[in-house]
Design a protein around this motif. Sequence first.
Motif, PDB file in Angstrom:
ATOM      1  N   HIS A  94       0.788  -1.231   0.000  1.00  0.00           N
ATOM      2  CA  HIS A  94       0.000   0.000   0.000  1.00  0.00           C
ATOM      3  C   HIS A  94       0.824   1.288   0.000  1.00  0.00           C
ATOM      4  O   HIS A  94       0.478   2.230  -0.713  1.00  0.00           O
ATOM      5  CB  HIS A  94      -0.990  -0.007   1.168  1.00  0.00           C
ATOM      6  CG  HIS A  94      -2.102  -1.006   0.980  1.00  0.00           C
ATOM      7  ND1 HIS A  94      -3.014  -1.281   1.964  1.00  0.00           N
ATOM      8  CD2 HIS A  94      -2.432  -1.784  -0.077  1.00  0.00           C
ATOM      9  CE1 HIS A  94      -3.864  -2.195   1.519  1.00  0.00           C
ATOM     10  NE2 HIS A  94      -3.523  -2.514   0.289  1.00  0.00           N
ATOM     11  N   PRO A  95       1.891   1.378   0.802  1.00  0.00           N
ATOM     12  CA  PRO A  95       2.688   2.614   0.725  1.00  0.00           C
ATOM     13  C   PRO A  95       3.254   2.858  -0.675  1.00  0.00           C
ATOM     14  O   PRO A  95       3.317   4.004  -1.138  1.00  0.00           O
ATOM     15  CB  PRO A  95       3.802   2.385   1.745  1.00  0.00           C
ATOM     16  CG  PRO A  95       3.227   1.393   2.705  1.00  0.00           C
ATOM     17  CD  PRO A  95       2.382   0.487   1.870  1.00  0.00           C
ATOM     18  N   ARG A  96       3.666   1.795  -1.349  1.00  0.00           N
ATOM     19  CA  ARG A  96       4.205   1.943  -2.702  1.00  0.00           C
ATOM     20  C   ARG A  96       3.106   2.341  -3.690  1.00  0.00           C
ATOM     21  O   ARG A  96       3.320   3.180  -4.565  1.00  0.00           O
ATOM     22  CB  ARG A  96       4.877   0.641  -3.136  1.00  0.00           C
ATOM     23  CG  ARG A  96       6.155   0.328  -2.360  1.00  0.00           C
ATOM     24  CD  ARG A  96       6.759  -1.010  -2.784  1.00  0.00           C
ATOM     25  NE  ARG A  96       8.133  -1.153  -2.281  1.00  0.00           N
ATOM     26  CZ  ARG A  96       8.426  -1.611  -1.072  1.00  0.00           C
ATOM     27  NH1 ARG A  96       7.440  -1.994  -0.262  1.00  0.00           N
ATOM     28  NH2 ARG A  96       9.686  -1.704  -0.668  1.00  0.00           N
ATOM     29  N   ILE A  97       1.941   1.723  -3.539  1.00  0.00           N
ATOM     30  CA  ILE A  97       0.823   2.072  -4.422  1.00  0.00           C
ATOM     31  C   ILE A  97       0.421   3.530  -4.192  1.00  0.00           C
ATOM     32  O   ILE A  97       0.179   4.281  -5.139  1.00  0.00           O
ATOM     33  CB  ILE A  97      -0.366   1.131  -4.173  1.00  0.00           C
ATOM     34  CG1 ILE A  97      -0.005  -0.292  -4.579  1.00  0.00           C
ATOM     35  CG2 ILE A  97      -1.605   1.595  -4.935  1.00  0.00           C
ATOM     36  CD1 ILE A  97      -1.012  -1.333  -4.135  1.00  0.00           C
ATOM     37  N   GLY A  98       0.353   3.927  -2.911  1.00  0.00           N
ATOM     38  CA  GLY A  98      -0.016   5.305  -2.599  1.00  0.00           C
ATOM     39  C   GLY A  98       0.965   6.311  -3.165  1.00  0.00           C
ATOM     40  O   GLY A  98       0.567   7.345  -3.700  1.00  0.00           O
TER      41      GLY A  98
END
Length: 408
Positions: A104-108
Amino acid sequence: MAVLVNDGAVPAKMVAMLRVGLTGGIGAGKSTIANRLAEHGAVLIDSDQIAREVVEPGSAGLAEVVDAFGGEVLAADGTLDRPALGRLVFADDAARTRLNGILHPRIGARTAELMAEAAPDAIVVHDVPLLVENGMWANYHVVLVVDAPEQTRIDRLVSSRGMPEEDARARIRAQATEEQRRRAADVWLNNGSTRDLVLAEVDALWADRLVGFEGNLRLRRAAARDSQPMLCTSDPNWPTQAARQIDRINVVAGERAHRVDHIGSTAVPGLAAKDVLDLQVVVSDLAAANRLADELIDVGLVRNSEGFTDTAQDGTEWDKALAVNADPGRAVNCHIRPADSPAWREALLLRDWLREHPEQVTAYADIKRQLAERNRYTRMDDYATDKTPFLRAALRRAEDWAKETGWR
């Protein structure tokens, strides 16, 4: 597998473009809607595509996934074996949480990059399958939900993806319910019939709402309204629509808002009203009210630059700020009042008194209809002024009721 890793966050305070959230259950046919919006010129950001991008061979994301779950999640060609990973995490909450913490942090971050690259006049459509499940709807100016009957979705998954029927049902059960999606949806698109019908809806949505909303937002311009009071029968959807707007306001206001409420006629069940949601935010003082009115542009509300004054029941006058909708499809008045103004309490008292007195709801509706039928208004303020004698008398009775009942 896609249902597990696609909730990239929307960066805050990005008001340069219209943000549209697009979501729907598995098999509902979001891609049909997304592609049509892209044909009209929308900038499409696909969360599933980003989720694949951040675990491409050689990426830090893939390396961390392998480190966490072992080499069995790798296919022979070095790519992520999504079915294998899905089997590990689909029914294991701890494993799914660990996976989401990696992805999720990478997608965000990648989502933020793509949004930052969009032109100032862009209409950005963010396709997020888990938008509702992850409570993200308040980050968008408009949320579109694509739906289709459950059996239609199952048939699509079986025929187009080769998914066993029980697996299809399990995936559907693991996602948000229709009720939860309706709570988040500004626009509900039924994609269970012919393709031409839903595409016609999308074409009309683009032309009649999204294009105008983007222009109003960019120019900080309120959406046009009729000067005449057009009364509607009470709509049971008004409270849900108001709650959705309140969610958005709270994203911006945060702890500065002492409280945010749905007030006015649309907050009283059974009362005929203009199709305008009146919301009220109570903040510390007038300076805070003016600042918040400017900042609400981030959720599609434009500050009205005119000065606005409430006259309280005791005759004193109190300044407030007002922000109104840039969205042509949903009229909103957001009254932002200082905590020391008696007007915010009176608005709540009148609402609650009317809710408890159905005969007064009928009387108020009759007065509204008489005024609307008898007069040709050039300003909506004049219509509000003509209702004042009834409201003043109603507030006096409401104050007596508050003393009798202990209302606060």
